[in-house]
Design a protein around this motif. Sequence first.
Motif, mmCIF file in Angstrom:
data_model
loop_
_atom_site.group_PDB
_atom_site.id
_atom_site.type_symbol
_atom_site.label_atom_id
_atom_site.label_comp_id
_atom_site.label_asym_id
_atom_site.label_seq_id
_atom_site.Cartn_x
_atom_site.Cartn_y
_atom_site.Cartn_z
ATOM 1 N N ASN A 90 61.938 14.643 -22.323
ATOM 2 C CA ASN A 90 62.372 14.438 -23.697
ATOM 3 C C ASN A 90 63.789 13.864 -23.615
ATOM 4 O O ASN A 90 64.664 14.479 -23.001
ATOM 5 C CB ASN A 90 62.350 15.745 -24.494
ATOM 6 N N THR A 125 55.662 18.503 -24.578
ATOM 7 C CA THR A 125 55.676 19.475 -25.680
ATOM 8 C C THR A 125 55.426 20.904 -25.180
ATOM 9 O O THR A 125 55.193 21.808 -25.983
ATOM 10 C CB THR A 125 54.626 19.112 -26.748
ATOM 11 N N GLN A 175 52.560 5.684 -28.370
ATOM 12 C CA GLN A 175 52.437 6.957 -29.088
ATOM 13 C C GLN A 175 53.420 8.009 -28.574
ATOM 14 O O GLN A 175 53.601 9.060 -29.217
ATOM 15 C CB GLN A 175 50.995 7.474 -29.006
ATOM 16 N N LEU A 178 55.869 9.250 -31.010
ATOM 17 C CA LEU A 178 55.515 10.406 -31.820
ATOM 18 C C LEU A 178 55.621 11.702 -31.018
ATOM 19 O O LEU A 178 56.062 12.733 -31.537
ATOM 20 C CB LEU A 178 54.104 10.263 -32.370
ATOM 21 N N LEU A 179 55.226 11.658 -29.764
ATOM 22 C CA LEU A 179 55.209 12.871 -28.944
ATOM 23 C C LEU A 179 56.610 13.373 -28.625
ATOM 24 O O LEU A 179 56.832 14.596 -28.551
ATOM 25 C CB LEU A 179 54.441 12.615 -27.640
ATOM 26 N N GLU A 180 57.558 12.460 -28.442
ATOM 27 C CA GLU A 180 58.915 12.907 -28.100
ATOM 28 C C GLU A 180 59.613 13.590 -29.277
ATOM 29 O O GLU A 180 60.218 14.663 -29.093
ATOM 30 C CB GLU A 180 59.708 11.745 -27.511
ATOM 31 N N LEU A 182 57.985 15.218 -31.499
ATOM 32 C CA LEU A 182 57.245 16.478 -31.556
ATOM 33 C C LEU A 182 57.814 17.470 -30.541
ATOM 34 O O LEU A 182 57.962 18.663 -30.832
ATOM 35 C CB LEU A 182 55.764 16.232 -31.288
ATOM 36 N N LEU A 185 60.924 18.849 -32.020
ATOM 37 C CA LEU A 185 60.627 19.855 -33.042
ATOM 38 C C LEU A 185 60.306 21.187 -32.377
ATOM 39 O O LEU A 185 60.752 22.253 -32.839
ATOM 40 C CB LEU A 185 59.455 19.401 -33.911
ATOM 41 N N ASN A 186 59.549 21.147 -31.294
ATOM 42 C CA ASN A 186 59.226 22.370 -30.567
ATOM 43 C C ASN A 186 60.497 23.038 -30.044
ATOM 44 O O ASN A 186 60.653 24.264 -30.122
ATOM 45 C CB ASN A 186 58.270 22.044 -29.419
ATOM 46 N N PRO A 201 52.960 23.357 -29.757
ATOM 47 C CA PRO A 201 52.269 22.783 -30.915
ATOM 48 C C PRO A 201 50.785 22.566 -30.666
ATOM 49 O O PRO A 201 50.365 22.252 -29.552
ATOM 50 C CB PRO A 201 52.984 21.433 -31.122
ATOM 51 N N TRP A 203 46.916 21.590 -33.164
ATOM 52 C CA TRP A 203 46.328 21.273 -34.459
ATOM 53 C C TRP A 203 45.083 22.112 -34.670
ATOM 54 O O TRP A 203 44.287 22.310 -33.749
ATOM 55 C CB TRP A 203 45.962 19.787 -34.532
#
Length: 207
Positions: A90, A125, A175, A178-180, A182, A185-186, A201, A203
């Motif tokens: 990250n 993540t 993509q 988006l994952l980084e 995320l 956020l974690n 995380p 879904w």
Amino acid sequence: MSIAILGLGNMGKGLAKRLAGKTDIVFGAHDMANATTFAGLLPGHIKVGDYRDAAKISDVIVLALPYAAALEEARNNREFDGKIIVDMTNPINAEGSLAVGHTTSAAEEIQKAAPRAKVVKAFNTIFAGVFDAPPSATAGVPVFVAGDDEKAVEVVAALARTAGFASEVVGDLSQARLLEPLGMLNIRLGYGVGKGTGIAPAWLTIG
């Protein structure tokens, strides 16, 4: 298949503990004595070398390094050519926010630095502490996987399952943009909000 893990911080050691005895592992390290000692604590025969030697004899190379160090290694290590590179970084700056994002990602910058490699984003993540949980507790925890090379993505998704997680393929390498976030956020939830590092995380399917 041989897996090189470059870097033996908490993430590198955590993944190594999950994979030891299930696949061939090579530790890429600067501190050979520490790496050799750690290898002796794990099942299976684990080789130890410097970053270049570990990459040379492996099929898959895991960058368990801070983003800046991972990017520098991608620029300079020609043994990355033709190999699958797993980017679990990250890209956090000194202020604790993303150094890159939205128009590019750490994974894409590493791919630019090593254009002959097959870079796949995965594991960013997952907190290091989650690796210490029993595999039965993490079987439903997704490792999100993104990459441009379909076969490389399949290999890394299978590696995630071997390590005791579920795998969730989310698309091409872009993509990672988006994952980084995320992953950040974690980190925010774990440290800033105080939920701790035993979270990840996922879904839910409703209905």
